[in-house]
Motif scaffolding. Sequence first.
Motif, PDB file in Angstrom:
ATOM      1  N   TYR A 152       0.859  -1.181   0.000  1.00  0.00           N
ATOM      2  CA  TYR A 152       0.000   0.000   0.000  1.00  0.00           C
ATOM      3  C   TYR A 152       0.898   1.234   0.000  1.00  0.00           C
ATOM      4  O   TYR A 152       1.903   1.286   0.722  1.00  0.00           O
ATOM      5  N   VAL A 153       0.526   2.226  -0.801  1.00  0.00           N
ATOM      6  CA  VAL A 153       1.330   3.430  -0.981  1.00  0.00           C
ATOM      7  C   VAL A 153       0.508   4.656  -0.584  1.00  0.00           C
ATOM      8  O   VAL A 153      -0.642   4.810  -1.024  1.00  0.00           O
ATOM      9  N   LYS A 154       1.087   5.525   0.226  1.00  0.00           N
ATOM     10  CA  LYS A 154       0.392   6.764   0.569  1.00  0.00           C
ATOM     11  C   LYS A 154       0.260   7.622  -0.680  1.00  0.00           C
ATOM     12  O   LYS A 154       1.247   7.911  -1.367  1.00  0.00           O
ATOM     13  N   ALA A 155      -0.966   8.029  -0.969  1.00  0.00           N
ATOM     14  CA  ALA A 155      -1.219   8.880  -2.130  1.00  0.00           C
ATOM     15  C   ALA A 155      -1.403  10.333  -1.725  1.00  0.00           C
ATOM     16  O   ALA A 155      -0.813  11.239  -2.318  1.00  0.00           O
ATOM     17  N   THR A 156      -2.225  10.561  -0.679  1.00  0.00           N
ATOM     18  CA  THR A 156      -2.630  11.920  -0.352  1.00  0.00           C
ATOM     19  C   THR A 156      -2.780  12.125   1.149  1.00  0.00           C
ATOM     20  O   THR A 156      -2.853  11.176   1.928  1.00  0.00           O
ATOM     21  N   GLU A 157      -2.849  13.413   1.519  1.00  0.00           N
ATOM     22  CA  GLU A 157      -3.134  13.813   2.900  1.00  0.00           C
ATOM     23  C   GLU A 157      -3.951  15.094   2.846  1.00  0.00           C
ATOM     24  O   GLU A 157      -3.567  16.049   2.149  1.00  0.00           O
ATOM     25  N   GLY A 158      -5.080  15.120   3.559  1.00  0.00           N
ATOM     26  CA  GLY A 158      -5.937  16.301   3.502  1.00  0.00           C
ATOM     27  C   GLY A 158      -6.392  16.550   2.072  1.00  0.00           C
ATOM     28  O   GLY A 158      -6.780  15.637   1.352  1.00  0.00           O
ATOM     29  N   VAL A 159      -6.321  17.812   1.632  1.00  0.00           N
ATOM     30  CA  VAL A 159      -6.651  18.147   0.244  1.00  0.00           C
ATOM     31  C   VAL A 159      -5.583  19.032  -0.392  1.00  0.00           C
ATOM     32  O   VAL A 159      -5.824  19.670  -1.412  1.00  0.00           O
ATOM     33  N   ASN A 160      -4.385  19.030   0.212  1.00  0.00           N
ATOM     34  CA  ASN A 160      -3.320  19.887  -0.313  1.00  0.00           C
ATOM     35  C   ASN A 160      -1.984  19.176  -0.446  1.00  0.00           C
ATOM     36  O   ASN A 160      -0.966  19.821  -0.669  1.00  0.00           O
ATOM     37  N   TYR A 161      -1.980  17.841  -0.326  1.00  0.00           N
ATOM     38  CA  TYR A 161      -0.707  17.131  -0.411  1.00  0.00           C
ATOM     39  C   TYR A 161      -0.851  15.835  -1.185  1.00  0.00           C
ATOM     40  O   TYR A 161      -1.779  15.059  -0.963  1.00  0.00           O
ATOM     41  N   THR A 162       0.078  15.623  -2.101  1.00  0.00           N
ATOM     42  CA  THR A 162       0.208  14.347  -2.796  1.00  0.00           C
ATOM     43  C   THR A 162       1.646  13.862  -2.630  1.00  0.00           C
ATOM     44  O   THR A 162       2.592  14.655  -2.651  1.00  0.00           O
ATOM     45  N   ASN A 163       1.818  12.580  -2.455  1.00  0.00           N
ATOM     46  CA  ASN A 163       3.127  11.971  -2.273  1.00  0.00           C
ATOM     47  C   ASN A 163       3.965  12.146  -3.544  1.00  0.00           C
ATOM     48  O   ASN A 163       3.602  11.626  -4.605  1.00  0.00           O
ATOM     49  N   PRO A 164       5.094  12.860  -3.487  1.00  0.00           N
ATOM     50  CA  PRO A 164       5.900  13.088  -4.688  1.00  0.00           C
ATOM     51  C   PRO A 164       6.529  11.809  -5.237  1.00  0.00           C
ATOM     52  O   PRO A 164       6.963  11.780  -6.394  1.00  0.00           O
ATOM     53  N   TYR A 165       6.595  10.763  -4.443  1.00  0.00           N
ATOM     54  CA  TYR A 165       7.160   9.486  -4.889  1.00  0.00           C
ATOM     55  C   TYR A 165       6.060   8.483  -5.251  1.00  0.00           C
ATOM     56  O   TYR A 165       6.358   7.307  -5.497  1.00  0.00           O
ATOM     57  N   PHE A 166       4.820   8.941  -5.284  1.00  0.00           N
ATOM     58  CA  PHE A 166       3.710   8.007  -5.467  1.00  0.00           C
ATOM     59  C   PHE A 166       3.830   7.196  -6.757  1.00  0.00           C
ATOM     60  O   PHE A 166       3.688   5.964  -6.741  1.00  0.00           O
ATOM     61  N   ALA A 167       4.065   7.850  -7.878  1.00  0.00           N
ATOM     62  CA  ALA A 167       4.123   7.145  -9.160  1.00  0.00           C
ATOM     63  C   ALA A 167       5.196   6.064  -9.144  1.00  0.00           C
ATOM     64  O   ALA A 167       4.964   4.928  -9.573  1.00  0.00           O
ATOM     65  N   HIS A 168       6.384   6.402  -8.641  1.00  0.00           N
ATOM     66  CA  HIS A 168       7.474   5.427  -8.571  1.00  0.00           C
ATOM     67  C   HIS A 168       7.106   4.252  -7.681  1.00  0.00           C
ATOM     68  O   HIS A 168       7.312   3.085  -8.055  1.00  0.00           O
ATOM     69  N   GLN A 169       6.559   4.535  -6.524  1.00  0.00           N
ATOM     70  CA  GLN A 169       6.258   3.484  -5.561  1.00  0.00           C
ATOM     71  C   GLN A 169       5.071   2.631  -5.999  1.00  0.00           C
ATOM     72  O   GLN A 169       5.099   1.395  -5.884  1.00  0.00           O
TER      73      GLN A 169
END
Length: 286
Positions: free
Chosen positions: A106-123
């Motif tokens: 499982y990969v963290k995608a988002t937090e709240g409505v103003n943050y996306t994981n910059p490594y999401f695509a890679h992970q």
Amino acid sequence: MPLRRSGPARRTVPLAAGTLVSLLSVLALPLALPGLATASDAGKKPAHPEQDWMGSTIALHEGGNRAGGPEPQAAHGRGVSGVDVSSHNKHVGWSSLRKSGVRFAYVKATEGVNYTNPYFAHQYRGSYRVGMIHGAYHFALPDHSSGSTQARYFLDHGGDWSKDGRTLPGALDMEYNPYGPTCYGKSDRAMVHWIKEFVDTYREETGRDPIIYTSTNWWKRCTGNSGKFGRANPLWIPRYGSSVGALPAGWRYHSIWQHTSSGHPIGDRNRFNGTYTRLRILAKGG
């Protein structure tokens, strides 16, 4: 037909121009009702999202054995090994994890409505490419915006589900507030309403019930130990010890157990409570 109550005639008093403008200004203001987000809430940005990952507040508030070591076995010897990662893990060696026996991530995608994981695509893509079953999760901040708003943000930034047999339903990470009051300033009732909004919106968009990640202690404290989600939403429970322990109300069994946060080389280690075949069925939507 309802009857009108009679009374003295009301005398109309003309308002001065300044008074009228002031009154209209007050009426135009948005109402800040308990449990509802306002426009200013939606503009909030988490101060340190890179430090917020699945379980980052659990050991801090609940303690427990965080040491690594041999992975515990699920009942009757069943269980599938998995990991969860976020931006603090950066570039993950997925091939090595796959060879070591890890079968889902499982990969963290988002937090709240103003943050996306910059490594999401890679992970996210990396785990898929080596043959793992993967999924995405959202770190909830219930005091920043409504549950439906955060569900849509999650869906738009990696949290969607596809019926490819290798994508798990999205997970909602509900844990201690890393920025303030434990329950994000919400009453039990307001928190349950927030979670229901998120769950309902995710189901409407994907046809799947999201997994809920939470500890028994937090759930009791912040939802009043609500039993409203146990029949539909799979439970992912963190407990850094030799057993899962007591479950929150409504759930008769857990689907995933986060049993340590200091394993090698990826800290957060999990066990799916079932066979690999059952994990595939959860991914397909069966």
